[in-house]
Scaffold this motif. Sequence first.
Motif, PDB file in Angstrom:
ATOM      1  N   CYS A  66       0.835  -1.195   0.000  1.00  0.00           N
ATOM      2  CA  CYS A  66       0.000   0.000   0.000  1.00  0.00           C
ATOM      3  C   CYS A  66       0.876   1.254   0.000  1.00  0.00           C
ATOM      4  CB  CYS A  66      -0.895  -0.071   1.236  1.00  0.00           C
ATOM      5  SG  CYS A  66      -1.826   1.398   1.613  1.00  0.00           S
ATOM      6  N   LYS A  68      -0.608   4.255   3.153  1.00  0.00           N
ATOM      7  CA  LYS A  68       0.095   4.461   4.416  1.00  0.00           C
ATOM      8  C   LYS A  68       0.256   3.212   5.262  1.00  0.00           C
ATOM      9  CE  LYS A  68      -2.515   7.884   5.752  1.00  0.00           C
ATOM     10  NZ  LYS A  68      -3.265   8.834   6.602  1.00  0.00           N
ATOM     11  N   CYS A  69       0.037   2.012   4.735  1.00  0.00           N
ATOM     12  CA  CYS A  69       0.293   0.825   5.542  1.00  0.00           C
ATOM     13  C   CYS A  69       1.121  -0.177   4.744  1.00  0.00           C
ATOM     14  CB  CYS A  69      -1.024   0.203   6.045  1.00  0.00           C
ATOM     15  SG  CYS A  69      -1.978  -0.636   4.777  1.00  0.00           S
ATOM     16  N   GLN A 110       0.300  -3.262   4.045  1.00  0.00           N
ATOM     17  CA  GLN A 110      -0.538  -4.285   3.430  1.00  0.00           C
ATOM     18  C   GLN A 110      -0.033  -4.628   2.022  1.00  0.00           C
ATOM     19  OE1 GLN A 110      -4.054  -5.413   4.480  1.00  0.00           O
ATOM     20  NE2 GLN A 110      -3.704  -6.836   2.812  1.00  0.00           N
ATOM     21  N   HIS A 132      -8.793  -0.787  -1.674  1.00  0.00           N
ATOM     22  CA  HIS A 132      -8.101  -0.822  -0.380  1.00  0.00           C
ATOM     23  C   HIS A 132      -8.137   0.539   0.310  1.00  0.00           C
ATOM     24  CE1 HIS A 132      -5.083  -1.772   2.661  1.00  0.00           C
ATOM     25  NE2 HIS A 132      -4.445  -0.675   2.301  1.00  0.00           N
ATOM     26  N   HIS A 181      -8.294   3.625   4.235  1.00  0.00           N
ATOM     27  CA  HIS A 181      -7.756   4.981   4.395  1.00  0.00           C
ATOM     28  C   HIS A 181      -8.636   5.993   3.664  1.00  0.00           C
ATOM     29  CE1 HIS A 181      -4.294   2.500   5.387  1.00  0.00           C
ATOM     30  NE2 HIS A 181      -4.138   2.135   4.138  1.00  0.00           N
TER      31      HIS A 181
HETATM   32 ZN   LIG Z   1      -3.150   0.589   3.247  1.00  0.00          ZN
END
Ligand SMILES: [Zn+2]
Length: 69
Positions: free
Chosen positions: A6, A12-13, A15, A32, A37
Amino acid sequence: MKTMTCKELGGKCEQKLSAESWDEMVQVMTKHVMDKHPDVAKEMETMHKQDPRKWGKEMKPKWDAAPEC
Ligand SMILES: [Zn+2]
């Protein structure tokens, strides 16, 4: 099949997101960020209105560089 995180796609993660093609990856990433987000989704929407190709221009080279697996 390629996998990117991501974060690599402007999120921001950490994943991991997988797709068979760039078009599919755009859909997976869009879904996603809308799920996880909403603030990023809003930023991307604003960016898209200003220049629909900006996000792709920045992210597509990273997709191209990601190893096939
Ligand atoms: Zn994410």
